[in-house]
Design an enzyme around this catalytic site. Structure first.
Site, PDB file in Angstrom:
ATOM      1  N   ARG A 172       0.834  -1.312  -0.041  1.00 57.30           N
ATOM      2  CA  ARG A 172      -0.095   0.026  -0.072  1.00 57.30           C
ATOM      3  C   ARG A 172       0.758   1.405  -0.133  1.00 57.30           C
ATOM      4  NH1 ARG A 172      -2.129   2.550   4.140  1.00 57.30           N
ATOM      5  NH2 ARG A 172      -1.879   0.962   5.511  1.00 57.30           N
ATOM      6  N   TYR A 188     -13.216  13.712 -19.799  1.00 61.14           N
ATOM      7  CA  TYR A 188     -13.748  12.139 -19.615  1.00 61.14           C
ATOM      8  C   TYR A 188     -15.065  12.012 -18.801  1.00 61.14           C
ATOM      9  CZ  TYR A 188     -13.906   7.256 -17.693  1.00 61.14           C
ATOM     10  OH  TYR A 188     -14.182   6.307 -17.356  1.00 61.14           O
ATOM     11  N   ASP A 200      -4.768  15.567 -18.099  1.00 60.44           N
ATOM     12  CA  ASP A 200      -4.939  14.093 -18.403  1.00 60.44           C
ATOM     13  C   ASP A 200      -4.384  13.574 -19.968  1.00 60.44           C
ATOM     14  OD1 ASP A 200      -6.029  11.458 -19.154  1.00 60.44           O
ATOM     15  OD2 ASP A 200      -7.846  11.816 -17.920  1.00 60.44           O
ATOM     16  N   LYS A 234      -5.065   2.102 -20.670  1.00 54.69           N
ATOM     17  CA  LYS A 234      -5.093   2.300 -22.113  1.00 54.69           C
ATOM     18  C   LYS A 234      -3.854   2.072 -22.773  1.00 54.69           C
ATOM     19  CE  LYS A 234      -8.934   3.722 -20.513  1.00 54.69           C
ATOM     20  NZ  LYS A 234     -10.210   3.083 -20.041  1.00 54.69           N
TER      21      LYS A 234
HETATM   22  N1  PLP Z   1      -8.815   9.367 -18.272  1.00 53.85           N
HETATM   23  C1  PLP Z   1      -9.471   9.126 -19.483  1.00 53.85           C
HETATM   24  C2  PLP Z   1      -9.353  10.140 -20.801  1.00 53.85           C
HETATM   25  C3  PLP Z   1     -10.101   7.859 -19.771  1.00 53.85           C
HETATM   26  O1  PLP Z   1     -10.686   7.736 -20.948  1.00 53.85           O
HETATM   27  C4  PLP Z   1     -10.390   7.047 -18.707  1.00 53.85           C
HETATM   28  C5  PLP Z   1     -11.261   5.724 -18.821  1.00 53.85           C
HETATM   29  O2  PLP Z   1     -11.688   5.447 -19.952  1.00 53.85           O
HETATM   30  C6  PLP Z   1      -9.911   7.554 -17.688  1.00 53.85           C
HETATM   31  C7  PLP Z   1      -9.438   8.603 -17.461  1.00 53.85           C
HETATM   32  C8  PLP Z   1     -10.219   6.498 -16.294  1.00 53.85           C
HETATM   33  O3  PLP Z   1      -9.214   5.374 -16.290  1.00 53.85           O
HETATM   34  P1  PLP Z   1      -9.510   4.077 -15.610  1.00 53.85           P
HETATM   35  O4  PLP Z   1     -10.729   3.230 -16.308  1.00 53.85           O
HETATM   36  O5  PLP Z   1      -8.075   3.163 -15.738  1.00 53.85           O
HETATM   37  O6  PLP Z   1      -9.855   4.205 -14.272  1.00 53.85           O
END
Ligand code: PLP
Length: 384
Positions: A51, A105, A177, A202
């Site tokens: 952790r 997102y 992001d 991703k």
């Molecule tokens: N940021 C973006 C641009 C995303 O497309 C996603 C998920 O699709 C996330 C964050 C969240 O990621 P996670 O599903 O790994 O928690």
């Protein structure tokens, strides 16, 4: 020894690896041990425990991720959402205010809109392409500006250089992001961003077999976020660390292929008589193309488009394709296709979706590693 000047392909393989190699192992083994022998550590945060995010698997990933974006430090988390929520919660306190881009997102938007109000943290949304309007939304208690490199699902690229400069000029923390671009196409620290966030689920992992996240950036901020992560408990399991580490090594070859393939598919779709609109930052007709050309080393593997007709026509098209799998998520070796209104943005009301330009017939495609021509032939057949 890896130097800052080396290229990303080299860093993906060699940066952050233990020196000397542990037991001579060419691939860092999985340290599947929750706890480690006490070694006179002088602080709670330094005790070795999964952790605490400080097992050999975590440490190697932290060093590699920081090196990829030419940043000071990095931290892996149990998901992209864990990275985003933990970072924001670590940096914002009751009474604080922040600015966020208006087309984020869906999970991030939902978190901001439902969880911050009870905590006494307020937000104002900004148009990423209108930096002149941002200062009107500034307050004495504004602490953060939050944007995305390529927005989901409309693939817009905002004036990111202006966002980093705005943060610097007004004493804000800039957060971005960077999931859709990946460190191959954009390295936020090089453009002055304080923190970059990733869903490593991703492109960084690239094989659709784990959920993971990362925060990369300024050492002092990463330290603060790491402390919050220890409290919230969103650390990444060592086995997932191992898979992420393995997946990352091929990021550059995957991403470059996906950049090229997505551009060819976007151009094919843009010229097809049944297709009304294509959103891809590599197309000159696309919002943000001018920024994308200046900022990005590649336009990415994600695109979205609208075919003539309605949502039922869009569903029929998706059903007729043979290669892409109809599933949410993105960035894997297999092409994935979805209608955001039913997946990534289904948490928003139809009116809210419409207000930010997400129609019910919008189709989103994550281009995988299949032969480009096979994908184009498949889409051609499904459109005919
Ligand atoms: N940021 C973006 C641009 C995303 O497309 C996603 C998920 O699709 C996330 C964050 C969240 O990621 P996670 O599903 O790994 O928690």
């Amino acid at each position: 020894m890896i130097s800052k000047q080396m290229h990303i392909e080299t860093k993906l393989i060699h940066a952050g690896e233990p020196e000397p190699l542990i037991g001579g192992a060419v691939t860092l083994p999985i340290f599947q041990s929750s706890t480690f022998q006490y070694n006179n550590e002088d602080h709670y945060d330094k005790l070795k425990y999964i952790r605490m995010n400080n097992t050999p698997n975590h440490v190697a990933l932290h060093r590699k991720l920081a090196s990829l974006e030419n940043a000071d430090a990095a931290l892996v988390t149990s998901s992209g959402m864990a990275a985003i929520t933990t970072a924001l919660l670590a940096l914002l306190s009751p009474g604080d205010h922040f600015l966020a881009q208006d087309c984020l997102y869906g999970g991030t938007l939902d978190f901001i809109n439902s969880d911050f109000k009870p905590l006494g943290i307020s937000v104002d949304y900004i148009d990423g392409n209108k930096p002149d309007t941002w200062s009107k939304q500034l307050r004495a208690e504004t602490r953060v500006i939050y944007v995305e490199t390529i927005t989901n699902p409309l693939m817009a690229v905002a004036d990111l250089k202006a966002a980093a400069a705005f943060a610097r000029n007004h004493g804000l923390i800039s957060m971005i992001d960077n999931t859709f671009a990946s460190p191959v196409n954009f390295r936020p620290a090089e453009w002055g961003f304080d923190l970059s966030l990733h869903s490593c689920t991703k492109y960084l992992n690239g094989h659709s077999d784990i959920v993971a996240g990362a925060v990369i950036g300024r050492e002092d901020l990463i330290h603060k976020i790491a402390h919050k992560l220890i409290h919230l408990g969103g650390s990444l399991d060592p086995h997932a660390c191992f898979l992420l580490h393995r997946g990352m090594k091929t990021l550059a070859v995957r991403m470059k292929y996906q950049n090229e393939s997505a551009l060819a598919i976007a151009e094919f779709l843009a010229h097809h008589p049944v297709v009304e609109k294509v959103n891809y930052p590599g197309l000159e007709t696309c919002t943000g193309h001018v920024h994308a050309r200046k900022l990005l080393d590649g336009f990415g593997g994600m695109l979205s488009f609208e075919i003539k007709g309605d949502a039922a026509d869009a569903d029929r098209f998706i059903e007729r394709t043979r290669l892409p799998i109809c599933a949410p998520s993105l960035g894997g070796v297999e092409s994935l296709i979805t209608r955001p209104a039913t997946t990534s943005h289904s948490g928003m009301s139809p009116a809210d979706r419409k207000a930010i330009g997400i129609s019910d017939r919008l189709i989103r495609l994550s281009v995988g590693l299949e032969t480009t021509q096979d994908l184009i032939d498949d889409f051609d057949m499904a459109l005919t």
